[in-house]
Enzyme design. Structure first.
Site, mmCIF file in Angstrom:
data_model
loop_
_atom_site.group_PDB
_atom_site.id
_atom_site.type_symbol
_atom_site.label_atom_id
_atom_site.label_comp_id
_atom_site.label_asym_id
_atom_site.label_seq_id
_atom_site.Cartn_x
_atom_site.Cartn_y
_atom_site.Cartn_z
ATOM 1 N N GLU A 129 -44.526 1.340 -13.364
ATOM 2 C CA GLU A 129 -43.044 1.341 -13.440
ATOM 3 C C GLU A 129 -42.345 1.299 -12.161
ATOM 4 O O GLU A 129 -41.308 0.695 -11.950
ATOM 5 C CB GLU A 129 -42.838 2.769 -13.758
ATOM 6 C CG GLU A 129 -43.083 3.102 -15.122
ATOM 7 C CD GLU A 129 -44.595 3.594 -15.514
ATOM 8 O OE1 GLU A 129 -45.073 3.967 -16.584
ATOM 9 O OE2 GLU A 129 -45.111 3.561 -14.383
ATOM 10 N N PHE A 147 -45.212 17.830 -23.926
ATOM 11 C CA PHE A 147 -45.856 16.751 -23.187
ATOM 12 C C PHE A 147 -45.459 15.698 -22.636
ATOM 13 O O PHE A 147 -44.435 15.043 -23.582
ATOM 14 C CB PHE A 147 -47.175 16.169 -24.434
ATOM 15 C CG PHE A 147 -47.852 15.106 -24.282
ATOM 16 C CD1 PHE A 147 -48.778 15.107 -23.039
ATOM 17 C CD2 PHE A 147 -47.707 13.985 -24.415
ATOM 18 C CE1 PHE A 147 -49.642 14.087 -22.633
ATOM 19 C CE2 PHE A 147 -48.580 12.652 -24.095
ATOM 20 C CZ PHE A 147 -49.473 13.010 -23.082
ATOM 21 N N GLN A 148 -45.425 15.347 -21.480
ATOM 22 C CA GLN A 148 -44.702 14.389 -20.755
ATOM 23 C C GLN A 148 -43.073 14.432 -20.725
ATOM 24 O O GLN A 148 -42.212 13.619 -20.930
ATOM 25 C CB GLN A 148 -45.095 12.810 -21.483
ATOM 26 C CG GLN A 148 -46.438 12.197 -21.365
ATOM 27 C CD GLN A 148 -46.766 10.835 -21.547
ATOM 28 O OE1 GLN A 148 -45.973 10.348 -22.262
ATOM 29 N NE2 GLN A 148 -47.828 10.269 -20.576
ATOM 30 N N LYS A 176 -36.490 11.161 -27.943
ATOM 31 C CA LYS A 176 -37.119 10.293 -29.091
ATOM 32 C C LYS A 176 -36.392 10.413 -30.363
ATOM 33 O O LYS A 176 -36.382 9.475 -31.270
ATOM 34 C CB LYS A 176 -38.603 10.770 -29.138
ATOM 35 C CG LYS A 176 -39.456 9.736 -29.997
ATOM 36 C CD LYS A 176 -40.798 10.039 -30.028
ATOM 37 C CE LYS A 176 -41.624 8.979 -30.922
ATOM 38 N NZ LYS A 176 -43.211 9.002 -30.289
ATOM 39 N N MET A 188 -44.939 -1.627 12.275
ATOM 40 C CA MET A 188 -43.913 -0.983 12.881
ATOM 41 C C MET A 188 -44.222 0.505 13.571
ATOM 42 O O MET A 188 -43.733 0.982 14.470
ATOM 43 C CB MET A 188 -42.494 -0.710 11.830
ATOM 44 C CG MET A 188 -41.233 -0.433 12.630
ATOM 45 S SD MET A 188 -40.698 -1.547 13.808
ATOM 46 C CE MET A 188 -40.015 -2.646 13.099
#
Length: 574
Positions: A65, A127-128, A177, A486
């Site tokens: 993602e 869940f999630q 959903k 760096m």
């Protein structure tokens, strides 16, 4: 009744039929002119992905993602249109948080759609489930959670409006959903009505007049050009105004390309690793005109030493930026393009800048950017010069963050807008490669060069799968110094050379890694092979990964050390 008329009537009837929330979302994207989506599917967002499948809209499947949202950022930066990213709930959504924060501070227009668990279980640790409204409230321009199907068309329209107007930025839409599968009527014709959100676009005429009068009186004026010039598409007006008034132009890191890099009035990038002449022009100026810049700490150095003799004018569409870091004498709230047009229409007289410009030309000649060649190893600065030579400055260049980013900003010249794509305010490693993918979709027929460190590339290297899938002709240049360059430089300069976890003892074979993805890989060790390798890569019609082994102990100079002012640059000469 004619067949044509009958079909027209049928279409009207069809549009009045209820559709699912996911279908509404896709219809809204079509209405907004979205031509590509970057994303990754998962359970909570599956109804939307089913509609994507049926719609035929182009979707680019990232392999993580973070890759999806950085690609959306690159697309937005080059195209000027909002980048769209769609991911699922929970870890899918939290994986885009870094990109959202990056887009906010760099003012990139994004619409990020996250799946969410059903409204009936929100707040139960389902869940999630992740509280994306709470998580992203500080790092979005605005965020929404769609609680009812009736709100979805309005929210979609408002999201695109907010993301692209005023100071651009990311807007998040959290889509439960159950809302995505509920049905309702799609009405996208209502005008956006946000009484509390009315960005000031047209500046105050009196403030413009004050600025014109200050320009007429100034003997040492300087323009500081920021990314706001690019976002406002104000580069033509900036060019005309600077030439008309004979005012030199320095640039922020993100403003590169807003003014031609090879123009006689251009001083280069200002700030911690900017050119000596750009920093000294700001320090010695009697009038500093900042256009679309934030005055961040990497630009200003120690604030007590910043432009001590200058009257400061600040043009910015975001009033919160004016006076935030630097005291402003002439505030101008409004769109950069509108402000510059009004300044040109004001037709004020130019100050006597001839002596000032001659002084700056002398500085340019006396204190140019420099590096020492040893004739054997590849110096990263030399690599940048050859990249510019073989691309003739026509390529879109994306970078990651670190030494290679600064060398690219110093030694490449950007004569056109929207050819420079980098992470500025957040400094996000892993940004450069997926951003190049988004940039290539924004301009399919323009060469895209992605200049990366060997460390940052490994953070999003999995996106090579996109190049493999689509034969996308992105050219990857790894500036390989086997270290966190760096970090190593700062440890050398400020931590008595204690190189704690900044030097790599082992590395992957980047050529074999590329070949595992069916991408052409090249390793270049000798300076005499640099130009030929770049020409070969550019002639190849598909993606190429080039592993350039450069000098490891090489520092970025000049440099303003922490706590120092712009006039206290180190390393201005060999």
């Amino acid at each position: 009744m004619s067949t044509k008329l009958r079909n027209k009537e049928l279409n009207v009837v069809e549009e009045k039929q209820p559709v699912s929330g996911s279908s509404m979302l896709i219809k809204a994207l079509a209405k907004e002119g979205v031509d590509v989506i970057f994303g990754y599917p998962g359970g909570a967002i599956l109804p939307t992905y089913d509609e994507i499948y049926k719609s035929g809209i182009r979707h680019i499947l990232a392999r993580h993602e973070q890759g999806a949202i950085h690609a959306a950022e690159g697309y937005a930066r080059v195209s000027g249109k909002p980048g769209v990213c769609i991911v699922t709930s929970g870890p899918g959504a939290t994986n885009v948080v870094t990109g959202i924060a990056d887009a906010l501070i760099d003012s990139l227009p994004l619409v990020v759609i996250t799946g969410q668990v059903a409204t009936s279980v929100i707040g139960t640790d389902a869940f999630q489930e992740a509280d994306m409204i709470g998580i992203t409230m500080p790092i979005t321009k605005h965020n929404f959670q769609v609680r009812t199907i009736e709100d979805l068309p309005r929210i979609m329209k408002e999201a695109f409006h907010i993301a692209t107007t005023g100071r651009p930025g990311p807007v998040l839409i959290d889509l439960p959903k159950d809302v995505s599968v509920a049905t309702g009527f799609f009405d996208y014709d209502k005008e956006v009505d946000l009484p509390g959100y009315q960005p000031t676009v047209v500046p105050n005429k009196l403030q413009i007049r004050k600025l014109a009068e200050a320009v007429a009186e100034a003997k040492k004026p300087c323009i500081l050009s920021g990314a706001g010039v690019l976002h406002a598409h104000a580069y033509d007006e900036l060019f005309e105004y600077a030439e008309k008034m004979r005012i030199p132009v320095a640039s922020t890191l993100l403003g590169l390309g807003a003014f031609p890099g090879e123009h006689e009035l251009f001083l280069g990038m200002a700030g911690m690793h900017g050119t000596y002449v750009a920093n000294m022009a700001i320090h010695q100026s009697d009038l500093l005109i900042s256009i679309g810049a934030r005055f961040d700490d990497r630009l200003t150095g120690a604030l007590q030493h910043f432009a001590p003799s200058a009257k400061i004018a600040h043009i910015d569409i975001d009033p919160a930026e004016i006076g935030k870091n630097v005291e402003t004498h002439i505030p101008v709230v409004g769109d950069a393009k509108a402000a510059l047009k009004m300044l040109l229409e004001e037709n004020g007289s130019a100050g006597e800048t001839g002596v000032w410009l001659a002084e700056l030309d002398k500085m340019k000649a006396e204190y140019p950017l420099w590096y020492k060649e040893d004739g054997e190893t590849i110096k990263p600065q030399k690599l940048m010069e050859v990249i510019y030579e073989v691309t003739n400055g026509e390529a879109i260049v994306t970078t990651d963050v670190g030494q290679h980013q600064m060398w690219a900003a110093q030694f490449l010249k950007f004569n056109k807008p929207n050819r420079w794509v980098t992470s500025g305010g957040l400094g996000t490693m892993g940004f450069g490669f997926p951003a190049a993918i988004g940039a290539q979709f924004a301009e399919p027929h323009t060469p895209v060069i992605s200049i990366l460190g060997d460390a940052g590339f490994q953070m999003t290297a999995q996106e090579l799968s996109i190049l493999q899938d689509l034969n996308l002709p992105v050219k990857i240049i790894i500036v390989n110094n086997s270290s966190l360059g760096m970090v190593r430089q700062w440890q050398q300069l400020f931590y008595e050379e204690r190189y704690s976890n900044s030097v790599f003892n082992t590395q992957p074979n980047f050529v074999k890694l590329a070949e595992a993805y069916d991408v052409k890989g090249m390793r270049i060790d000798k300076v005499e092979d640099v130009k030929g390798a770049l020409e070969e890569a550019l002639a190849h019609d598909g993606p190429v990964l080039m592993d350039f082994r450069v000098t490891q102990v090489e520092n970025v100079y000049p440099m303003i050390a922490p706590g120092k002012g712009q006039h206290e640059m180190e390393g201005i000469k060999p």
